[in-house]
Scaffold this motif. Structure first.
Motif, short mmCIF file in Angstrom:
data_model
loop_
_atom_site.label_atom_id
_atom_site.label_comp_id
_atom_site.label_asym_id
_atom_site.label_seq_id
_atom_site.Cartn_x
_atom_site.Cartn_y
_atom_site.Cartn_z
N ASN A 156 -23.64 -10.08 27.45
CA ASN A 156 -22.67 -9.28 27.42
C ASN A 156 -21.69 -8.18 26.04
OD1 ASN A 156 -22.84 -9.07 30.68
ND2 ASN A 156 -20.92 -10.58 30.48
N SER A 157 -21.59 -8.79 25.40
CA SER A 157 -21.21 -8.39 24.18
C SER A 157 -21.90 -7.41 23.30
CB SER A 157 -21.13 -9.32 23.26
OG SER A 157 -22.48 -10.21 22.70
N ASN A 158 -23.83 -7.99 23.30
CA ASN A 158 -24.38 -6.84 23.42
C ASN A 158 -24.55 -5.53 23.76
OD1 ASN A 158 -25.96 -8.69 20.81
ND2 ASN A 158 -27.30 -9.22 22.33
N ILE A 159 -24.01 -5.36 25.31
CA ILE A 159 -24.56 -4.49 26.53
C ILE A 159 -23.17 -3.48 25.77
CG2 ILE A 159 -24.34 -4.02 28.81
CD1 ILE A 159 -25.69 -6.20 29.58
N ARG A 160 -21.84 -4.25 25.61
CA ARG A 160 -20.54 -3.77 25.00
C ARG A 160 -20.99 -2.89 24.18
NH1 ARG A 160 -17.61 -8.74 26.41
NH2 ARG A 160 -17.47 -8.60 29.23
N LYS A 161 -21.49 -3.43 22.73
CA LYS A 161 -22.50 -3.01 21.56
C LYS A 161 -23.24 -1.49 21.60
CE LYS A 161 -23.96 -4.21 17.45
NZ LYS A 161 -24.83 -5.08 16.88
N ASN A 162 -24.01 -1.69 22.75
CA ASN A 162 -24.77 -0.98 22.56
C ASN A 162 -24.31 0.65 23.59
OD1 ASN A 162 -27.51 -1.32 21.02
ND2 ASN A 162 -26.70 -2.69 22.07
N VAL A 163 -22.95 0.14 24.16
CA VAL A 163 -22.99 1.19 25.24
C VAL A 163 -22.49 1.85 24.95
CG1 VAL A 163 -24.37 0.35 27.27
CG2 VAL A 163 -21.82 0.13 27.20
N THR A 164 -21.27 1.54 23.98
CA THR A 164 -19.86 2.25 23.66
C THR A 164 -20.65 3.25 22.63
OG1 THR A 164 -19.14 0.13 22.49
CG2 THR A 164 -18.30 2.04 22.04
N LYS A 165 -20.39 4.72 22.96
CA LYS A 165 -20.73 5.91 22.56
C LYS A 165 -19.51 7.12 22.08
CE LYS A 165 -24.77 5.20 25.11
NZ LYS A 165 -24.44 4.01 25.47
N GLY A 166 -19.70 8.27 21.70
CA GLY A 166 -18.33 9.29 21.76
C GLY A 166 -17.52 8.59 20.48
N THR A 167 -16.57 9.91 20.50
CA THR A 167 -15.87 9.20 18.94
C THR A 167 -14.59 8.62 19.22
OG1 THR A 167 -14.20 10.85 20.29
CG2 THR A 167 -15.46 11.79 19.18
N HIS A 168 -14.65 8.02 17.72
CA HIS A 168 -13.27 6.81 18.15
C HIS A 168 -11.98 7.12 18.78
CE1 HIS A 168 -16.18 4.75 14.78
NE2 HIS A 168 -15.99 5.89 14.82
N VAL A 169 -11.36 6.52 18.86
CA VAL A 169 -10.33 6.69 20.49
C VAL A 169 -9.12 5.73 19.17
CG1 VAL A 169 -9.23 7.50 22.67
CG2 VAL A 169 -11.41 8.24 21.51
N SER A 170 -7.74 6.30 19.75
CA SER A 170 -6.94 4.96 19.31
C SER A 170 -7.16 4.55 20.35
CB SER A 170 -5.96 6.19 19.26
OG SER A 170 -4.74 5.18 18.62
N THR A 171 -6.75 2.62 20.16
CA THR A 171 -6.33 1.88 21.05
C THR A 171 -5.29 1.85 22.11
OG1 THR A 171 -5.79 0.25 19.39
CG2 THR A 171 -8.21 0.28 19.03
N ALA A 172 -4.06 2.56 21.42
CA ALA A 172 -3.10 2.71 22.16
C ALA A 172 -3.56 3.40 24.04
CB ALA A 172 -1.99 3.74 21.07
N ASN A 173 -4.30 4.37 23.48
CA ASN A 173 -4.47 5.63 24.55
C ASN A 173 -5.33 5.37 25.60
OD1 ASN A 173 -2.93 7.28 23.74
ND2 ASN A 173 -4.59 8.11 22.09
N ILE A 174 -6.36 3.68 25.13
CA ILE A 174 -7.23 3.04 26.50
C ILE A 174 -6.53 2.54 26.85
CG2 ILE A 174 -8.56 1.96 26.03
CD1 ILE A 174 -9.69 2.37 22.84
N HIS A 175 -7.64 3.09 28.41
CA HIS A 175 -7.19 2.20 29.74
C HIS A 175 -7.85 2.17 30.38
CE1 HIS A 175 -5.99 6.35 31.07
NE2 HIS A 175 -6.35 5.43 32.18
N CYS A 176 -8.33 0.91 31.40
CA CYS A 176 -9.58 0.89 32.01
C CYS A 176 -8.62 1.38 33.49
CB CYS A 176 -9.69 -0.85 31.97
SG CYS A 176 -11.23 -0.08 33.46
N SER A 177 -9.42 2.34 34.17
CA SER A 177 -9.18 2.95 35.57
C SER A 177 -9.62 2.00 36.55
CB SER A 177 -9.87 4.60 35.22
OG SER A 177 -11.67 3.41 35.58
N HIS A 178 -10.88 1.29 36.41
CA HIS A 178 -11.13 0.00 36.86
C HIS A 178 -10.01 -0.42 37.80
CE1 HIS A 178 -13.04 -1.84 40.19
NE2 HIS A 178 -13.64 -2.67 39.16
N CYS A 179 -9.00 -1.41 36.48
CA CYS A 179 -7.54 -2.75 36.84
C CYS A 179 -6.84 -2.15 35.95
CB CYS A 179 -8.72 -4.38 36.34
SG CYS A 179 -8.43 -4.29 33.95
N LYS A 180 -6.83 -0.85 35.22
CA LYS A 180 -5.08 -1.03 34.43
C LYS A 180 -5.10 -1.34 33.69
CE LYS A 180 -4.87 1.60 38.13
NZ LYS A 180 -6.07 3.23 37.79
N GLY A 181 -6.49 -2.18 32.75
CA GLY A 181 -6.16 -3.37 31.22
C GLY A 181 -6.56 -2.30 30.21
#
Length: 800
Positions: free
Chosen positions: A319-344
């Protein structure tokens, strides 16, 4: 017998040294600061006896040296004894003169002034300090690479050549032990004695102290910088060290490297991956021209950062490999990150509950949230407009986590409870096994970049294919000619799949070296015009490969189609393998650690129609060859056309051959003029072998007389003439060693003279190397057998 005498002499030498040691201890026990208590008569007697020991020791040493020279002709393993002999002499001489000087001071009543006494004490204290047991300084080996000459010579000069405590013969032995390869061949013809040490050093300087060639080698190294893959901090660090080392060497040769900054920056930039180049461009401020130091500082800082990240975040799960390879796009501040599935506070593709869902439920959840099904980040664009990379499995416009196999697509919808029970198995199938009808697989063959040595000891980089299905090794004709290798004749039939056959008529030995470590090996290669097609046949997408950052690939460009210069077969294939194997993915190739670096091989997912597969297999059917020759012995073969060189030899023979008044043929040799000018010194080798032969003939007077008679006949017949002193110093000369072959069963000639024109000179060339080889004009066996059947009587005779 000689070795027994050597043991007796060594025991005699040890006895003399023991007596001298007792003498030395007795002298050192006398206090020189109290001359009134010194027994002058006793000291004088000891001095006289000490001189006798010195004469006895020298006599024994001289006899030992003579024995070692004699044994050298009978036993090749005497170099260590010679080194031991020289070191023992140097140590004894040092101790003898130190003790002798103390005896003289005692006899003169220690009348030196106080300043001299103090100076002597300081010098003696300094000697004591220098005799402390410090770590041993290893002298680097020098094999003939021009770029290694100055580091080697500077070290050797400071440690050995400038050491006044070493004798010339000791320095010579140290020099010989530090040379290998072509560098050792330069001085191998010199006899090992004190007089030849300076000459050996001068020969090496004449050959390798060439600033122009050394500068060219360093500049060539700068143009051959390796390509750096993303995240490979080890290769990036080596690139920096490589560039700075070559620039320092060029600066030491007084080249204007300070003015090359823009050029070097461009050369480095072309070898970096895209993300590193982008970071470098962002790092440049304003419109000022960047300097080389700024770039090296930037790359050094990046190396440290990549190394720290690698140690802090190892990839230890799927799973860590999958997360590392499917992470795409520009760098985003961690303060604005939230999961639309579990709100984490994380992305949806990092959500554990989302990852536990089967692929079709993940797809439905992403659709319900209005997410782009390709990057799983944005709600402002659709998959067709997404700039992120596609699915790693099928290359379509959706995220790898949303990929569904055929089984997943035809499976009927189940209740929520049933889905939760089968989550684990379905997840495993979706991520690790793909069975689409329109998909194929490309087989990756293992390739490696290696260095090969040319005839002058210089290294060249080439691309090799590692093939455990081949019983022999191959090299392309282009590379063999570029290396100027000595090629022998052969007639090898090479059999492949479906009994396809090709032929190789040349064979050569090639020395290879790893780019990753000190591994070297000499392999015998058959010469072919072309070994195989480009490998791989198409460009492979390696962005999907999860190659760990700490892996140093043997061929970083294994995915780019390129020519194969060598094929390394099973002869050394298994010697190259090391302990270490990485399994990337079920549909990805394997990584195997070797002496040449990590190689890539196996099946790789490929989206388009795969081209024809390549299978390399060569078998040396010795039995098949014997049977073929047996059945074809009476078949009339077509005459093989002459090569251009063979045609030249035939024309040369026709134009230059004449007959004298006695009817004898006078033939001119077809000479390679450019090789003839490269001949080195040969007299020392010929003389040494002649003296060795003379010693052997002294033991057999009758054979010696017959051998001398052969040369007398040569002189009478005019085959051989004496060379006067004036002609002996001509530039173009070659001394041919010779030896005797005894054959008691021969009726006419029991002693035969054999001349060795293949003996190498100091430049590594022989007289035979300077002569062209013509075609074989002798009749084949079939013609001779047919002629035997034609006539009733057959006569055989010897000719002189």
């Amino acid at each position: 017998m000689l070795k027994n005498e050597l043991k007796v002499l060594k025991a005699r030498r040890a006895s003399i040294k023991a007596q001298c040691t007792r003498m030395k201890n007795a002298i050192e026990a006398i206090n020189p600061e109290k001359p009134e208590k010194v027994d002058v008569v006793s000291v004088q007697q000891r001095r006289d006896k000490f001189k006798e020991y010195w004469d006895q020791y020298n006599d024994v040493q001289t006899r030992i040296f003579e024995l070692l020279e004699t044994i050298d002709d009978l036993d090749d393993d005497v170099e260590e004894l010679k080194i031991e002999h020289d070191e023992d002499a140097a140590t004894f001489e040092e101790n003898y003169f130190t003790t002798a000087s103390k005896i003289e001071r005692l006899l003169t009543g220690n009348q030196a002034n106080p300043d001299q006494v103090q100076t002597a004490r300081v010098e003696e204290h300094a000697r004591d300090i220098t005799q402390m047991h410090l770590p041993k300084i290893a002298i680097p080996k020098f094999s003939g690479n021009y770029e290694d000459w100055y580091p080697f010579y500077n070290t050797f000069e400071s440690i050995i050549h400038s050491n006044a405590r070493l004798t010339s013969i000791q320095k010579f032995h140290y020099l010989i032990s530090s040379l290998e390869g072509d560098a050792a061949h330069v001085i191998q013809s010199l006899e090992i004695n004190a007089e030849n040490y300076e000459e050996a050093l001068q020969l090496l300087k004449q050959r390798y102290d060439d600033k122009r060639i050394i500068a060219q080698e360093h500049i060539k190294a700068l143009f051959d910088l390796p390509v750096i893959t993303k995240g490979n901090y080890n290769a990036l660090r080596q690139l920096i060290d490589h560039v700075l080392r070559d620039l320092r060497s060029l600066k030491g040769l007084n080249r204007p490297t300070e003015q090359w900054g823009d050029l070097i920056i461009h050369m480095i930039s072309t070898q970096l991956d895209i993300s590193t180049i982008k970071e470098w461009e962002d790092n440049i401020r304003g419109e000022d021209m960047p300097t080389l130091k700024q770039m090296t500082d930037f790359l050094s800082h990046k190396c440290k950062a990549l190394s720290a990240i690698s140690k802090r975040n190892p990839c230890d799960s799927q799973n860590s490999n999958i997360r590392k390879n499917v992470t795409k796009g520009t760098h985003v501040s961690t303060a604005n990150i939230h999961c639309s599935h579990c709100k984490g506070k994380h992305h949806i593709f990092q959500c554990d509950s989302f990852l536990k869902l089967p692929p079709e439920d993940r797809y439905k959840a992403a659709r319900d949230k209005g997410l782009c099904i390709n990057c799983l980040r944005s709600t402002s664009h659709q998959a067709r407009d997404c700039k992120s990379s596609n699915c790693q499995t099928c290359n379509k416009k959706h995220n790898t986590l949303l990929h569904m196999s055929t089984k997943d697509k035809v499976r009927p919808m189940e209740s929520t409870s049933t889905t939760s029970e089968t989550t684990n198995s379905n997840n495993t199938i979706a991520l690790n096994h793909h069975s689409a009808r329109d998909e194929e697989h490309q087989v990756v063959l293992s390739t490696a970049l290696i260095e090969v040595y040319d005839r002058r000891g210089r290294t060249h980089r080439c691309r090799a294919l590692l093939d455990s299905g081949s019983q022999i090794n191959f090299i392309t004709r282009r590379l063999a000619e570029e290396l100027d290798l000595v090629q022998g004749e052969t007639n090898m039939t090479i059999t492949g799949i479906n009994q396809t056959q090709t032929h190789s008529r040349r064979i050569t030995n090639v020395k290879i070296k790893s780019l990753q470590n000190s591994f070297t090996s000499v392999v015998q290669c058959y010469v072919l015009n072309k070994i195989t097609d480009n490998i791989p046949q198409v460009f492979l997408k390696i962005n999907d490969l999860k190659i760990p950052n700490n892996i140093r690939l043997a061929d970083p460009q294994f995915h780019v189609p390129a020519e194969i210069d060598m094929l390394i077969g099973v002869e050394i294939f298994w010697q190259l393998l090391c302990i270490g194997q990485v399994y990337l993915h079920k549909n990805q190739p394997m990584l195997q650690k070797t002496q040449l670096g990590w190689i890539v091989g196996g099946r790789m997912h490929y989206q388009k129609t795969s081209p024809s597969r390549i299978c390399n297999l060569s078998i040396n059917h010795e039995l098949n060859e014997v049977l073929t020759k047996f059945w074809n012995i009476e078949c009339v073969n077509n005459i093989t056309p002459f090569t251009p060189k063979e045609n030249y030899c035939m024309e040369h023979y026709t134009k230059s051959t004449i007959r004298d008044e006695n009817g004898r043929f006078i033939v001119s040799m077809p000479i390679k003029n450019e090789k003839l000018l490269q001949l080195g010194e040969s007299k020392d080798t010929a003389l040494k072998r002649f003296l060795s032969l003379e010693r052997k003939l002294h033991k057999h007077p009758s054979l010696k007389e017959q051998y001398a008679q052969s040369f007398t006949e040569y002189l009478k017949a005019g085959y051989m003439v004496r060379v006067d002193k004036q002609r002996a110093h001509d530039i173009s000369r070659y001394y041919i060693p010779h030896h005797a072959v005894f054959k008691d069963t021969s009726i006419t000639t029991k002693v035969r003279v054999v001349f060795d024109a293949s003996c190498k000179t100091s430049s590594g060339l022989s007289l035979n190397d300077c002569l062209m080889v013509g075609p074989n004009l002798q009749q084949d066996l079939l013609s001779i057998l047919l002629r035997f059947r034609t006539f009733k009587y057959v006569i055989t005779a010897d000719i002189q």
